[in-house]
Design a protein around this motif. Structure first.
Motif, mmCIF file in Angstrom:
data_model
loop_
_atom_site.group_PDB
_atom_site.id
_atom_site.type_symbol
_atom_site.label_atom_id
_atom_site.label_comp_id
_atom_site.label_asym_id
_atom_site.label_seq_id
_atom_site.Cartn_x
_atom_site.Cartn_y
_atom_site.Cartn_z
ATOM 1 N N THR A 123 29.492 33.297 34.849
ATOM 2 C CA THR A 123 29.339 32.473 33.652
ATOM 3 C C THR A 123 30.269 31.268 33.660
ATOM 4 O O THR A 123 29.851 30.128 33.402
ATOM 5 C CB THR A 123 29.604 33.309 32.391
ATOM 6 N N ASP A 124 31.553 31.501 33.950
ATOM 7 C CA ASP A 124 32.573 30.442 33.827
ATOM 8 C C ASP A 124 33.053 29.907 35.167
ATOM 9 O O ASP A 124 33.848 28.961 35.203
ATOM 10 C CB ASP A 124 33.785 30.973 33.046
ATOM 11 N N GLY A 125 32.649 30.528 36.253
ATOM 12 C CA GLY A 125 33.143 30.112 37.559
ATOM 13 C C GLY A 125 34.481 30.772 37.876
ATOM 14 O O GLY A 125 35.046 31.520 37.077
ATOM 15 N N THR A 126 34.990 30.472 39.043
ATOM 16 C CA THR A 126 36.275 31.039 39.469
ATOM 17 C C THR A 126 37.412 30.446 38.646
ATOM 18 O O THR A 126 37.474 29.233 38.431
ATOM 19 C CB THR A 126 36.513 30.755 40.959
ATOM 20 N N ALA A 127 38.311 31.294 38.182
ATOM 21 C CA ALA A 127 39.422 30.843 37.344
ATOM 22 C C ALA A 127 40.449 30.076 38.179
ATOM 23 O O ALA A 127 40.468 30.141 39.419
ATOM 24 C CB ALA A 127 40.092 32.039 36.675
ATOM 25 N N ALA A 128 41.322 29.341 37.470
ATOM 26 C CA ALA A 128 42.364 28.562 38.141
ATOM 27 C C ALA A 128 43.389 29.487 38.776
ATOM 28 O O ALA A 128 43.870 30.435 38.149
ATOM 29 C CB ALA A 128 43.046 27.642 37.125
ATOM 30 N N PHE A 132 38.440 45.734 43.025
ATOM 31 C CA PHE A 132 38.798 45.638 41.608
ATOM 32 C C PHE A 132 39.796 44.509 41.374
ATOM 33 O O PHE A 132 39.625 43.684 40.459
ATOM 34 C CB PHE A 132 39.401 46.972 41.159
ATOM 35 N N ALA A 133 40.840 44.445 42.212
ATOM 36 C CA ALA A 133 41.872 43.421 42.040
ATOM 37 C C ALA A 133 41.332 42.032 42.343
ATOM 38 O O ALA A 133 41.607 41.071 41.608
ATOM 39 C CB ALA A 133 43.059 43.728 42.952
ATOM 40 N N LEU A 134 40.558 41.899 43.411
ATOM 41 C CA LEU A 134 40.034 40.582 43.792
ATOM 42 C C LEU A 134 39.078 40.042 42.737
ATOM 43 O O LEU A 134 39.142 38.860 42.366
ATOM 44 C CB LEU A 134 39.322 40.684 45.140
ATOM 45 N N ALA A 135 38.212 40.896 42.217
ATOM 46 C CA ALA A 135 37.286 40.457 41.176
ATOM 47 C C ALA A 135 38.051 40.026 39.930
ATOM 48 O O ALA A 135 37.720 39.008 39.305
ATOM 49 C CB ALA A 135 36.303 41.587 40.831
ATOM 50 N N GLY A 136 39.089 40.774 39.560
ATOM 51 C CA GLY A 136 39.866 40.424 38.378
ATOM 52 C C GLY A 136 40.615 39.114 38.527
ATOM 53 O O GLY A 136 40.633 38.279 37.616
ATOM 54 N N VAL A 137 41.242 38.912 39.682
ATOM 55 C CA VAL A 137 42.002 37.681 39.905
ATOM 56 C C VAL A 137 41.075 36.470 39.946
ATOM 57 O O VAL A 137 41.384 35.413 39.382
ATOM 58 C CB VAL A 137 42.817 37.790 41.210
ATOM 59 N N LEU A 138 39.931 36.588 40.580
ATOM 60 C CA LEU A 138 38.983 35.470 40.628
ATOM 61 C C LEU A 138 38.419 35.161 39.242
ATOM 62 O O LEU A 138 38.074 34.015 38.941
ATOM 63 C CB LEU A 138 37.840 35.789 41.592
ATOM 64 N N ALA A 139 38.345 36.182 38.387
ATOM 65 C CA ALA A 139 37.794 35.977 37.049
ATOM 66 C C ALA A 139 38.819 35.390 36.085
ATOM 67 O O ALA A 139 38.484 34.547 35.255
ATOM 68 C CB ALA A 139 37.250 37.288 36.498
#
Length: 265
Positions: free
Chosen positions: A44-49, A111-118
């Motif tokens: 929805t928002d793309g990869t976070a900063a 789990f960690a990679l998805a959370g950090v990218l989000a």
């Protein structure tokens, strides 16, 4: 503490196996909820900063503390001997542990990679707190259920050690004494948990102070003393020495990093 107290009086590994399996199901649900929402947010928002170069020194300084948390997350070695002895087929222990660790790595990295990218720089030290209210409530309930179901398992070796000590000393170890000992152990765990300002900090200090000995230093040292000492031409001897040195270096670096984080809190 008082809610989980009855669970430590159930019995050994075989009696706790069903409870532990249900606890794994709770953790699997947490993984699916967290990963699903993170991936949905990325779509929805793309990869976070991500952290900028200006924060590089702070990030590098925190790396030993992060590594000590990884050690904590993967250090179940304290219950390995007792767990292997309780298996119907101890010969398969090595292959079972290898499969479990590989799955553990895959799940935690995903789990960690998805959370950090989000969530990027806004990622909380407990990732599930970044979730909206409804998923966060569901995750909180699952964490409570997992705690109730899995809490007694790592304490089984502690209780068996206390029993062996009483047997060796010819002390009375009646069911009432056993119940009192188990209750005191649980109350001590609750007291320690209540006195800690941050769970992540507790993970860091344990991962840098006690677990390097249990995970890196002692296994390599004992194997060296039992099988390698005196064989100067052994390549494995060099590998074991490197593991021991890395364990000590990680211990020192982790302690310094976690202490710096603690004093800056």
């Amino acid at each position: 503490t008082f809610v989980v107290l009855p669970t430590v009086h159930i019995g050994g590994y075989k009696k706790l196996a069903v409870m532990s399996a249900l606890g794994v199901l709770c953790l699997s649900a947490i993984f699916m909820l967290g990963t699903w929402y993170s991936i949905e947010k990325i779509e929805t928002d793309g990869t976070a900063a991500m952290p900028t170069l200006g924060e590089e020194e702070a990030t590098l300084w925190s790396l030993p503390a992060a590594f000590s948390m990884f050690v904590f997350a993967f250090s179940a070695h304290g219950i390995f001997p007792d767990l292997e002895a309780s298996m119907e087929n101890p010969a398969s222990f090595g292959s079972v542990v290898s499969v479990v660790f590989l799955l553990n790595i895959l799940i935690k990295v995903t789990f960690a990679l998805a959370g950090v990218l989000a969530f990027g720089t806004e990622t909380d030290e407990i990732l599930t707190t970044n979730l909206p209210s409804a998923p966060r409530l569901a995750v909180s309930c699952l964490i409570v259920a997992n705690t109730l179901l899995s809490f007694p398992l790592p304490l089984v070796p502690v209780f068996r050690t206390l029993k062996k000590r009483s047997d060796n000393c010819d002390d009375d170890y009646s069911p009432s004494v056993q119940a009192i000992q188990r209750t005191l152990v649980v109350l001590f765990c609750g007291l320690v948990a209540a006195s800690l300002p941050s769970f992540s900090l507790a993970m860091g200090f344990m991962g840098s102070l006690t677990l390097p000995f249990l995970t890196f230093i002692f296994p390599a040292l004992f194997y060296y003393k039992l099988h390698i000492e005196g064989n100067s031409s052994s390549f494995l001897k060099v590998v074991l020495i490197i593991v021991i040195v890395v364990g000590f270096l990680g211990l020192v670096a982790g302690l310094v990093s976690n202490a710096a984080i603690a004093f800056n809190m």
